[in-house]
Design a protein around this motif. Structure first.
Motif: not given
Length: 516
Positions: A264-276
């Protein structure tokens, strides 16, 4: 007929005009270079020599909308290929940004660092249009050469040479070629497996999964009611050389689960974005699970023509999601740089959003409504939409069908809703306004699910603001029966954050505040 654009204006200023669009978007058709299309031609015929594009005042995104007969998705992408569509469109729109950056006072490209050109070369739109068109061509050639003929015809009609491979960075042709090729180089091995060569030496399948995903449930057996079940659905095609169309039944596969591994352009790890976790479809909580199913059935039983039209509008990714940025650029009366910057901002938001959304889809592997309805009610009859032309009737729950075709990926989050939310927030930030001001006509009988019947009369879909647009985008997935209501509500919040990050990322590149 000479097509001349209005005099450029600077930036996303306060002037707006309401826009009614009835054709296909520049973004969508430009992305495909649709075969048989030509610039500025009348519907159903190629452009003639008198159909001129004014390079000095024109806008290659806005003005060069191919006007060939047919729809942009015919024979190019399947109805469930949203991930591939977004990936391809993003490559194209990145090339536009990088190609025009050398003509901007401060901007720098994302995948290329082409030296800045003298200000006098940006006094008109000529060099920008030429650079943008050549970048567009190089992306088409590098990522989808089978669909290149329409783009070659467009270039030739405009007096440009599609075979000019100049890399002279003092010319717009060389700048466009260099920018376009840099995008192709960046995307060919970015994790999407465009060439189908990951883990294979021969006979690669483009976009094939290499992550080893396997569904818990079989298409014919729901062993875990909380998890995704591949659907079995008819695929219309001609078989056996006969004159008529016959239905061939196919089983779904999770489309491009490897998207979650793309850079991605704006982050390295998608796991950082939390979704309950999707607790609303946890079958061990029977009451909440049933409530989610009942919300789907209630929506199905109460469908209006307008809701059906909106469901199909947003399900068509070329239209509901693809054209909204185009409509915003028109209604806010942007100049050429403004068009490119707005499109790129929205594109970064959607690209990064979908990477993170696919990470969550693979993580939670959540059940779709069609499986859950059958699990809760079995062979009992429920009130719901009964099929084309039948309206609301009593149907067996295990035979219930959603109004829209069910997506070939897990429920949670809703990809369409996150895309709408990300795009909307990116546009709000760039335009400094929530105003969209878009009207879309839906002729009587034009529905795909119930052709000739829905809508019963002409209607118009009107979106005064991006907020209205996102709300309907989310609910359209419930009306269509393909996502749970709680899924779409949470997806709005999840997607919005990527619009903010995209705006900040693109602004740094516009201001030249980036590191190599």
């Amino acid at each position: 007929m000479t097509i001349s654009g209005p005099s450029p204006v600077s930036g996303p200023g306060p002037r707006r005009r309401s826009v009614v669009l009835g054709g296909v978007s520049a973004a969508a058709l430009a992305a495909w270079g649709h075969s048989g299309a030509a610039a500025a031609g009348r519907p159903g015929r190629p452009a003639e020599p008198s159909d001129e594009f004014d390079f000095d005042t024109g806008n290659f995104i806005r003005d060069l909308v191919p006007r060939a007969a047919g729809t942009p998705d015919a024979g190019v992408f399947g109805p469930m290929d949203a991930s591939i569509l977004i990936w391809t469109t993003h490559a194209l729109q990145t090339s536009w940004f990088d190609a025009l950056a050398p003509y901007h006072p401060t901007a720098v490209g994302v995948h290329s660092r082409i030296p800045r050109r003298p200000a006098r070369e940006a006094a008109t739109n000529r060099n920008k249009n030429i650079a943008g068109l050549h970048a567009w061509y190089q992306v088409r050639k590098g990522l989808d050469p089978e669909q290149l003929q329409g783009m070659r015809e467009l270039m030739t009609t405009l007096g440009l040479d599609p075979d000019d491979e100049s890399a002279d960075l003092t010319t717009p042709v060389g700048i466009g070629n260099t920018a376009g090729k840099a995008i192709v180089k960046a995307r060919l091995h970015d994790g999407m497996n465009h060439l189908g060569d990951v883990g294979r030496t021969f006979n690669g399948r483009p976009y094939a999964d290499y992550t080893g995903y396997r569904s818990v449930n079989r298409p014919d057996e729901l062993t875990n009611p909380s998890r995704w079940q591949p659907a079995i659905h008819p695929h219309r095609r001609r078989v056996g050389g006969g004159p008529g169309d016959k239905a061939v039944w196919v089983t779904q596969r999770f489309v491009t689960p490897q998207l979650r591994l793309v850079k991605a352009h704006t982050f390295r790890d998608p796991a950082r974005f939390r979704l309950v976790p999707p607790d609303h479809t946890d079958h061990t909580d029977r009451r909440r699970y049933k409530r989610s199913v009942d919300e789907i059935l209630e929506a199905s039983a109460g469908l209006t023509d307008e809701q059906k039209a909106k469901a199909e509008f947003f399900d068509n990714k070329f239209l509901g999601i693809g054209q909204s940025t185009y409509a915003a650029a028109v209604s806010h009366d942007l100049d050429l740089d403004g068009w490119v910057h707005l499109f790129f901002t929205a594109s970064v938001a959607q690209f990064d959003d979908l990477i993170a959304a696919w990470h969550q889809k693979a993580r939670y592997d959540a059940v779709r409504p069609f499986s859950a309805v059958g699990h809760v009610y079995g062979s009992r009859k429920v009130s719901a939409w009964g099929g084309p032309g039948k309206g609301t009737v009593r149907v067996r729950a295990d035979e219930w069908a959603s109004y829209l075709p069910v997506g070939d990926h897990p429920d949670y989050p809703s990809g369409s809703t996150t895309l709408c939310a990300a795009e909307a927030q990116a546009a709000r930030r760039y335009l400094r306004s929530d105003v969209l001001d878009w009207t879309w006509p839906v002729p009587a009988g034009s529905g795909l699910t119930e052709p000739g019947l829905v809508p019963a009369k002409d209607i118009e879909l009107r979106y005064r603001t991006w907020t209205d647009f996102v709300d309907d985008c989310a609910m359209s997935r419930v009306w269509g029966g393909v996502h749970f209501k709680t899924t779409t509500e949470r997806s709005i919040r999840f997607g919005t954050q990527f619009g903010d990050m995209a705006h900040e990322f693109v602004q740094r590149h516009i201001k030249g505040d980036v590191r190599d």
